[in-house]
Design a protein around this motif. Structure first.
Motif, PDB file in Angstrom:
ATOM      1  N   UNK A 171       0.651  -1.227  -0.112  1.00 17.03           N
ATOM      2  CA  UNK A 171      -0.010  -0.017   0.070  1.00 17.03           C
ATOM      3  C   UNK A 171       0.852   1.275   0.034  1.00 17.03           C
ATOM      4  N   UNK A 172       1.943   1.268   0.676  1.00 14.72           N
ATOM      5  CA  UNK A 172       2.739   2.627   0.733  1.00 14.72           C
ATOM      6  C   UNK A 172       3.440   2.713  -0.497  1.00 14.72           C
ATOM      7  N   UNK A 173       3.859   1.605  -1.212  1.00 12.55           N
ATOM      8  CA  UNK A 173       4.417   1.783  -2.655  1.00 12.55           C
ATOM      9  C   UNK A 173       3.447   2.124  -3.500  1.00 12.55           C
ATOM     10  N   UNK A 174       1.986   1.741  -3.578  1.00 13.73           N
ATOM     11  CA  UNK A 174       1.079   2.157  -4.431  1.00 13.73           C
ATOM     12  C   UNK A 174       0.924   3.588  -4.315  1.00 13.73           C
ATOM     13  N   UNK A 175       1.074   4.216  -3.153  1.00 16.76           N
ATOM     14  CA  UNK A 175       0.867   5.573  -2.968  1.00 16.76           C
ATOM     15  C   UNK A 175       1.954   6.285  -3.467  1.00 16.76           C
ATOM     16  N   UNK A 176       3.252   6.001  -3.547  1.00 13.54           N
ATOM     17  CA  UNK A 176       4.417   6.443  -3.998  1.00 13.54           C
ATOM     18  C   UNK A 176       4.104   6.710  -5.335  1.00 13.54           C
ATOM     19  N   UNK A 177       3.474   5.410  -6.170  1.00 13.17           N
ATOM     20  CA  UNK A 177       3.518   5.419  -7.657  1.00 13.17           C
ATOM     21  C   UNK A 177       2.371   6.325  -8.045  1.00 13.17           C
ATOM     22  N   UNK A 178       1.378   6.497  -7.219  1.00 11.06           N
ATOM     23  CA  UNK A 178       0.144   7.498  -7.592  1.00 11.06           C
ATOM     24  C   UNK A 178       0.613   8.761  -7.400  1.00 11.06           C
ATOM     25  N   UNK A 179       1.556   9.180  -6.464  1.00 13.24           N
ATOM     26  CA  UNK A 179       2.233  10.591  -6.183  1.00 13.24           C
ATOM     27  C   UNK A 179       2.834  10.817  -7.674  1.00 13.24           C
ATOM     28  N   UNK A 180       3.517   9.885  -8.188  1.00 13.61           N
ATOM     29  CA  UNK A 180       4.511   9.966  -9.592  1.00 13.61           C
ATOM     30  C   UNK A 180       3.560  10.112 -10.700  1.00 13.61           C
ATOM     31  N   UNK A 181       2.507   9.675 -10.489  1.00 12.12           N
ATOM     32  CA  UNK A 181       1.272   9.588 -11.591  1.00 12.12           C
ATOM     33  C   UNK A 181       0.829  10.957 -11.652  1.00 12.12           C
ATOM     34  N   UNK A 182       0.553  11.555 -10.526  1.00 13.33           N
ATOM     35  CA  UNK A 182      -0.244  12.980 -10.452  1.00 13.33           C
ATOM     36  C   UNK A 182       0.761  13.959 -10.904  1.00 13.33           C
ATOM     37  N   UNK A 229      -2.367 -12.245 -12.170  1.00 11.41           N
ATOM     38  CA  UNK A 229      -1.536 -13.851 -11.708  1.00 11.41           C
ATOM     39  C   UNK A 229      -2.568 -14.870 -11.677  1.00 11.41           C
ATOM     40  N   UNK A 230      -2.423 -15.898 -12.047  1.00  8.74           N
ATOM     41  CA  UNK A 230      -3.223 -16.932 -11.896  1.00  8.74           C
ATOM     42  C   UNK A 230      -3.645 -17.438 -10.452  1.00  8.74           C
ATOM     43  N   UNK A 231      -4.802 -17.514 -10.086  1.00 11.19           N
ATOM     44  CA  UNK A 231      -5.174 -17.599  -8.760  1.00 11.19           C
ATOM     45  C   UNK A 231      -4.562 -18.690  -8.083  1.00 11.19           C
ATOM     46  N   UNK A 232      -4.664 -20.011  -8.681  1.00  8.97           N
ATOM     47  CA  UNK A 232      -4.262 -21.109  -8.114  1.00  8.97           C
ATOM     48  C   UNK A 232      -2.785 -21.369  -7.375  1.00  8.97           C
ATOM     49  N   UNK A 233      -2.018 -19.898  -7.705  1.00  3.99           N
ATOM     50  CA  UNK A 233      -0.686 -19.800  -7.341  1.00  3.99           C
ATOM     51  C   UNK A 233      -0.686 -19.006  -5.884  1.00  3.99           C
ATOM     52  N   UNK A 234      -1.973 -18.645  -5.170  1.00  2.00           N
ATOM     53  CA  UNK A 234      -2.105 -17.712  -4.296  1.00  2.00           C
ATOM     54  C   UNK A 234      -2.736 -18.525  -3.225  1.00  2.00           C
ATOM     55  N   UNK A 235      -1.731 -18.673  -2.090  1.00  2.25           N
ATOM     56  CA  UNK A 235      -2.432 -19.129  -0.753  1.00  2.25           C
ATOM     57  C   UNK A 235      -3.317 -17.869  -0.125  1.00  2.25           C
ATOM     58  N   UNK A 236      -4.064 -18.507   0.780  1.00  5.44           N
ATOM     59  CA  UNK A 236      -4.861 -17.547   1.500  1.00  5.44           C
ATOM     60  C   UNK A 236      -4.265 -16.285   2.182  1.00  5.44           C
ATOM     61  N   UNK A 237      -3.071 -16.685   2.980  1.00  8.29           N
ATOM     62  CA  UNK A 237      -2.223 -15.501   3.258  1.00  8.29           C
ATOM     63  C   UNK A 237      -1.861 -14.179   2.070  1.00  8.29           C
ATOM     64  N   UNK A 238      -1.358 -14.867   0.900  1.00  8.20           N
ATOM     65  CA  UNK A 238      -1.065 -14.025   0.022  1.00  8.20           C
ATOM     66  C   UNK A 238      -2.031 -13.120  -0.223  1.00  8.20           C
ATOM     67  N   UNK A 239      -3.087 -13.881  -0.711  1.00  5.23           N
ATOM     68  CA  UNK A 239      -4.437 -13.154  -1.142  1.00  5.23           C
ATOM     69  C   UNK A 239      -4.855 -12.244  -0.303  1.00  5.23           C
ATOM     70  N   UNK A 240      -4.928 -12.556   0.940  1.00  2.00           N
ATOM     71  CA  UNK A 240      -5.440 -11.480   2.227  1.00  2.00           C
ATOM     72  C   UNK A 240      -4.381 -10.245   2.179  1.00  2.00           C
ATOM     73  N   UNK A 241      -3.060 -10.526   2.076  1.00  2.00           N
ATOM     74  CA  UNK A 241      -2.234  -9.520   1.979  1.00  2.00           C
ATOM     75  C   UNK A 241      -2.368  -8.613   0.904  1.00  2.00           C
ATOM     76  N   UNK A 242      -2.428  -9.221  -0.231  1.00  2.00           N
ATOM     77  CA  UNK A 242      -2.938  -8.030  -1.291  1.00  2.00           C
ATOM     78  C   UNK A 242      -4.149  -7.468  -1.398  1.00  2.00           C
ATOM     79  N   UNK A 243      -5.174  -8.100  -1.126  1.00  2.00           N
ATOM     80  CA  UNK A 243      -6.431  -7.433  -1.019  1.00  2.00           C
ATOM     81  C   UNK A 243      -6.583  -6.476   0.171  1.00  2.00           C
ATOM     82  N   UNK A 244      -5.552  -6.720   1.189  1.00  2.00           N
ATOM     83  CA  UNK A 244      -5.953  -5.732   2.257  1.00  2.00           C
ATOM     84  C   UNK A 244      -5.094  -4.527   2.003  1.00  2.00           C
ATOM     85  N   UNK A 245      -3.993  -4.594   1.133  1.00  2.97           N
ATOM     86  CA  UNK A 245      -3.375  -3.542   0.390  1.00  2.97           C
ATOM     87  C   UNK A 245      -4.077  -2.682  -0.501  1.00  2.97           C
TER      88      UNK A 245
END
Length: 596
Positions: A171-182, A229-245
């Motif tokens: 989430x921190x890094x996405x904010x950095x990218x959006x600042x650059x986009x602006x 990214x193909x969903x079968x590659x993602x554990x619940x932990x990874x999925x939760x991290x990404x969606x939470x971010x």
């Protein structure tokens, strides 16, 4: 099938779809430097196994374009086939586009898989081809028709690179990218570079040998972000991290559908150098989107390491140097005992010692272990079946590195195994002088690697020598060992900034005789600020002795000699607390001080 038979089969497919030439690059759908076996079609068809090169097949000819790192290797591997070697950058050698424009008849068509050529390359071709009305067709991957046992696209499990290593959350890094986009009034940004995606989303995997990356695409919008990214590659932990971010997950092959949908609108950054022609074509035909050509925003962000990444990288460099000390102590011991040791054996020993280090994740590339004349091939690759026996004379060049959860390393040393010629000693000392010159540079803010590259080359140029490659490349952080946009190359224009890491690796490569390279990783740090501006310098963060037995001390000036002795002192002080027994004895024996 041999090379000529494979090319014949390709020509049959070319005739079927109506193209008069077909291009097979070394890239994947993400234009990566190192690619999974599914995309290694150029090697499959041509027999040339180097990491960089492009095969072009016409109705009557075929050619392989590669750079100076691979001239010797390519000549050897192409021997006996119809494939002609085109030495890139040499006088009188046409580029691929020039060759096709000159060779093909008016109205011809050039085919390729649009997913493995950069949009910028195709647009350049179209411009050059226009006078002869030569068309392009990027719709067909002809490899599928002739490569019967073609490996599948890799699909390993994805894991999260934790914040204690990265310093920032997704989430921190996405904010950095959006600042650059602006700053550029952008509404969206398409990412296809695997290194950029891995850094931005803090995801890693094992899809590409030596590169802990995940085959995926990404799209960042003002209020949302997509990871394909193909969903079968993602554990619940990874999925939760990404969606939470704040990440929306989609399947890998849904990228074109989303890019063509109403989700995408306005000004969309599409870096032409890193986005493939297929996706560019989808976007440029989207009525609601305006394609903005530009550079990869994340590439610039990740090049400047944060405090956590710098601290961790120091740790990784120390561990890696300790592994190398242990390995070299054992290798020398075996040679002194009269045991038979091959280049491949050395590579295996290096792997073992790195694997025993905490947080190690394998090697950062296939170690270049080259004895004698083999070292003249810059990217020589010994195998168990094809390697040389090491003797106690001449040089042994070892270029290797490790992947660690806390950093990526890359280091080269040329070891003296016995008697040397006077030429070998002179060349070795000239390489060392160039390495030192660049290491101790002080430069003003705004200087690029192109401004400094000459420092490493000057001692060699003064003797009519040079090397056909850049002097150094950026180093990633638990990613690909090669990273842009920074580097040392005469044509490099990107300003160096504090936090950037770049290798320093001048060399001499004399075909049939020897190859010499000395490489450390440098970190750009602040030096001082005066009325004339801000000044930077380099901190050497590789810690391993430089072999003294080939140095002609009289060729070093006082400043160079002082740098060398200070470096060896730093190596001993840094590594000694982490070593014991024979390894520590070997270090102190090798990291000696020089005197006139």
């Amino acid at each position: 099938m041999n090379v000529n038979e494979k090319i014949k089969a390709l020509r049959t497919e070319m005739k079927r779809i109506g193209v008069q030439a077909y291009i097979i690059p070394s890239a994947d759908a993400h234009l990566s430097e190192y690619v999974a076996t599914h995309w290694q079609g150029r090697a499959y068809l041509s027999g040339f196994t180097g990491s960089a090169g492009t095969l072009v097949v016409t109705e009557t000819e075929s050619g392989l374009w590669t750079d100076g790192r691979y001239f010797i290797q390519a000549e050897s591997e192409l021997a006996g086939s119809e494939v002609q070697l085109f030495k890139m950058g040499q006088s009188g050698v046409p580029t691929i586009t020039e060759y096709l424009a000159n060779t093909l008849q008016e109205g011809s068509c050039v085919g390729f898989d649009g997913k493995v050529l950069a949009a910028s390359n195709v647009l350049e071709m179209l411009k050059t081809f226009e006078p002869k009305k030569i068309k392009v067709c990027g719709e067909h991957d002809l490899l599928d028709s002739i490569w019967t046992d073609r490996p599948a696209i890799p699909s390993t499990d994805v894991f999260i690179h934790e914040t204690k290593y990265t310093g920032y959350s997704c989430a921190d890094k996405l904010n950095m990218v959006r600042q650059e986009m602006k700053k550029s009034n952008l509404n969206g940004y398409v990412l296809t570079s695997l290194g950029s995606i891995a850094w931005l989303f803090n995801v890693r995997g094992d899809d590409i040998l030596f590169n802990p990356l995940v085959v995926s695409y990404a799209l960042v919008l003002e209020e949302s972000a997509y990871l394909f990214v193909d969903s079968h590659r993602l554990s619940d932990e990874v999925t939760n991290y990404l969606t939470t971010n704040g990440v929306t997950l989609k399947e890998y092959d849904e990228i074109d559908e989303i890019l063509a949908s109403s989700v995408v609108s306005g000004r969309i950054l599409c870096p032409l150098e890193t986005v493939n022609y297929y996706l560019y074509h989808v976007l440029v035909n989207h009525e609601g989107a305006e394609v903005v050509a530009g550079f990869d925003l994340v590439n610039n962000l990740k090049a400047v390491k944060n405090e956590t990444e710098i601290k961790n990288t120091h740790n990784a460099q120390v561990k890696d140097s300790c592994a190398l000390v242990g390995a070299m102590q054992e290798i020398y011991e075996k040679l002194d005992a009269g045991e038979l040791v091959t280049e491949y054996d050395v590579r295996e020993i290096l792997e073992v010692y790195r694997r025993h280090q905490p947080l190690n994740y394998g090697s950062s590339f296939g170690a270049i272990v080259a004895y004698g004349a083999n070292a003249a091939m810059m990217h020589y690759n010994p195998t168990k079946e094809k390697c040389s026996l090491i003797e106690k004379k001449g040089f042994l060049l070892i270029d290797s590195g490790g992947q660690y959860l806390d950093g990526t390393t890359d280091i080269t040393r040329t070891f003296v195994l016995g008697e040397l010629t006077e030429e070998e000693k002179i060349h070795y000392t000239l390489v060392l002088k160039g390495h030192i010159n660049l290491s101790k540079a002080v430069f003003q803010k705004g200087c690029s690697g192109g401004n400094l590259d000459i420092l490493a080359r000057q001692p060699l140029w003064s003797h009519g020598l040079d090397y056909r490659c850049g002097t150094g490349h950026g180093v990633s952080y638990f990613g690909g060992v090669h990273e842009g946009p920074q580097g040392f190359r005469l044509t490099q224009t990107v300003p160096l900034q504090p936090g950037m890491m770049t290798t320093n690796e001048p060399g001499v490569y004399e075909a049939g005789r020897h190859g010499i390279r000395i490489e450390n990783t440098l970190l750009v740090v602040e030096k001082c600020a005066t009325e004339y501006g801000e000044f930077y310098e380099f901190e050497t963060i590789s810690y391993f002795p430089i072999d003294t037995k080939a140095i002609i001390v009289e060729m070093l000036n006082d400043e160079e000699l002082a740098w060398f002795n200070q470096y060896h002192q730093k190596v001993v002080e840094t590594l000694s607390p982490h070593l014991t027994g024979k390894a520590l004895e070997w270090l102190k024996r090798e990291a000696i001080q020089l005197s006139r």
